[in-house]
Design a protein around this motif. Structure first.
Motif, short mmCIF file in Angstrom:
data_model
loop_
_atom_site.label_atom_id
_atom_site.label_comp_id
_atom_site.label_asym_id
_atom_site.label_seq_id
_atom_site.Cartn_x
_atom_site.Cartn_y
_atom_site.Cartn_z
N HIS A 18 1.10 -0.90 0.48
CA HIS A 18 -0.02 0.34 -0.06
C HIS A 18 0.75 0.75 0.38
CE1 HIS A 18 -4.19 -2.26 0.70
NE2 HIS A 18 -2.97 -2.53 1.90
N ILE A 19 2.63 1.19 0.03
CA ILE A 19 3.16 2.53 0.70
C ILE A 19 3.34 2.60 -1.17
CG2 ILE A 19 5.31 2.83 1.56
CD1 ILE A 19 4.95 0.77 3.73
N ARG A 20 3.12 3.97 -1.43
CA ARG A 20 3.68 4.62 -2.60
C ARG A 20 4.04 5.16 -3.09
NH1 ARG A 20 -1.72 6.07 -1.76
NH2 ARG A 20 -3.16 5.03 -2.68
N ASP A 21 5.35 5.50 -1.82
CA ASP A 21 6.61 6.53 -1.38
C ASP A 21 7.53 4.84 -1.78
OD1 ASP A 21 9.38 7.15 -0.38
OD2 ASP A 21 8.32 8.96 -0.79
N ALA A 22 8.32 5.41 -2.80
CA ALA A 22 9.82 3.99 -3.04
C ALA A 22 10.89 4.26 -2.34
CB ALA A 22 10.36 4.32 -4.39
N ARG A 23 10.97 4.99 -1.75
CA ARG A 23 12.14 5.26 -0.03
C ARG A 23 11.20 4.90 1.34
NH1 ARG A 23 11.79 11.48 -0.04
NH2 ARG A 23 9.84 10.48 -0.31
N VAL A 24 10.29 4.62 0.86
CA VAL A 24 9.94 4.43 2.38
C VAL A 24 9.22 2.66 2.44
CG1 VAL A 24 7.96 4.35 3.63
CG2 VAL A 24 8.29 6.09 2.80
N GLN A 25 9.16 2.41 1.57
CA GLN A 25 8.93 0.80 0.88
C GLN A 25 9.99 0.09 1.36
OE1 GLN A 25 7.81 -0.80 -3.15
NE2 GLN A 25 5.38 -1.42 -1.94
N ALA A 26 11.14 0.58 0.24
CA ALA A 26 12.91 0.17 0.32
C ALA A 26 13.35 -0.40 1.92
CB ALA A 26 13.26 1.07 -0.12
N HIS A 27 13.48 1.32 2.77
CA HIS A 27 13.73 1.21 4.28
C HIS A 27 12.32 0.03 4.74
CE1 HIS A 27 14.21 3.44 8.29
NE2 HIS A 27 15.64 3.38 7.65
N ILE A 28 11.35 0.19 4.62
CA ILE A 28 10.71 -1.05 5.75
C ILE A 28 11.13 -2.46 5.14
CG2 ILE A 28 8.59 -2.28 5.50
CD1 ILE A 28 7.05 0.65 5.49
N HIS A 109 10.86 4.46 15.96
CA HIS A 109 12.72 5.22 15.11
C HIS A 109 12.74 5.59 14.46
CE1 HIS A 109 12.50 6.81 18.89
NE2 HIS A 109 12.24 5.87 19.81
N ALA A 110 12.19 4.07 13.49
CA ALA A 110 12.88 3.41 11.90
C ALA A 110 12.84 4.66 11.03
CB ALA A 110 12.48 2.45 12.09
N SER A 111 11.26 5.28 10.82
CA SER A 111 11.11 6.36 9.87
C SER A 111 11.31 7.24 10.12
CB SER A 111 9.52 6.43 10.03
OG SER A 111 9.42 7.17 11.80
N THR A 112 12.10 8.18 10.97
CA THR A 112 13.65 8.90 11.34
C THR A 112 14.68 9.11 10.60
OG1 THR A 112 14.07 8.55 13.53
CG2 THR A 112 12.43 9.60 13.53
N ASP A 113 14.76 7.61 9.82
CA ASP A 113 15.94 7.60 9.64
C ASP A 113 15.94 8.10 8.11
OD1 ASP A 113 17.20 6.29 11.34
OD2 ASP A 113 16.76 3.95 9.97
#
Length: 167
Positions: A18-28, A109-113
């Motif tokens: 469901h995540i459209r942002d490639a940066r967030v998807q890759a980080h997760i 905290h992970a999202s703050t990376d």
């Protein structure tokens, strides 16, 4: 329902899709671990009461992770922020449990990376977080800007948030 690592992986994959942002998807995806059930104490029950919580994402830098648990705050909020080690290995408080993996991630905290953070101004009854004032930046710089804005205009409401679309 009887959970298994395979079923947990399917739930995680569905959430991440469901995540459209490639940066967030890759980080997760970079933080995902093989699902493993860890018994965590339920602080709101009888002494010793515990439930299996499936570890799905580990952020070693902050000693925190995200787990899936059908008991406790599930099924309404089965995705929770948990400690990876130390004294606080319980399920924790309701404020750390969410209806989606993505919501849990953005509160972790992970999202703050990632440099996905912006300063927002919220006016009157405007929906949170308000109007973006800055381009995306890192967590620390964005908070510095929020503090600067608050000091310069103490009557207004300024926030640090992201504008990543999900769900």
């Amino acid at each position: 329902m009887s959970m298994s690592p395979a079923l947990i992986r399917q739930l995680v994959e569905a959430e991440v899709s469901h995540i459209r942002d490639a940066r967030v998807q890759a980080h997760i995806q970079s933080l995902l671990v093989e699902p493993v059930a860890i018994m965590r104490e339920w602080d709101y029950g009888t002494p010793g009461e515990a439930y299996p919580c499936w570890a799905v994402l580990n952020h070693a830098t902050s000693n925190t992770g995200i787990a899936y648990c059908e008991s406790g705050f599930g099924p309404e909020a089965p995705w929770g922020l948990v400690a990876l080690s130390g004294e606080q290995m319980s399920i924790g408080m309701d404020s750390g449990w969410f209806s989606s993996l993505t919501e849990a991630y953005f509160e972790s905290h992970a999202s703050t990376d990632l440099p996905i953070w912006r300063a927002f101004r919220q006016e009157g009854e405007e929906a949170y977080p308000g109007t973006a004032l800055t381009p995306e930046s890192d967590w620390t710089s964005t908070w510095e800007e929020v503090y600067r804005l608050r000091a310069a205009d103490p009557a207004a409401r300024y926030h640090c948030a992201h504008s990543v679309t999900h769900r």
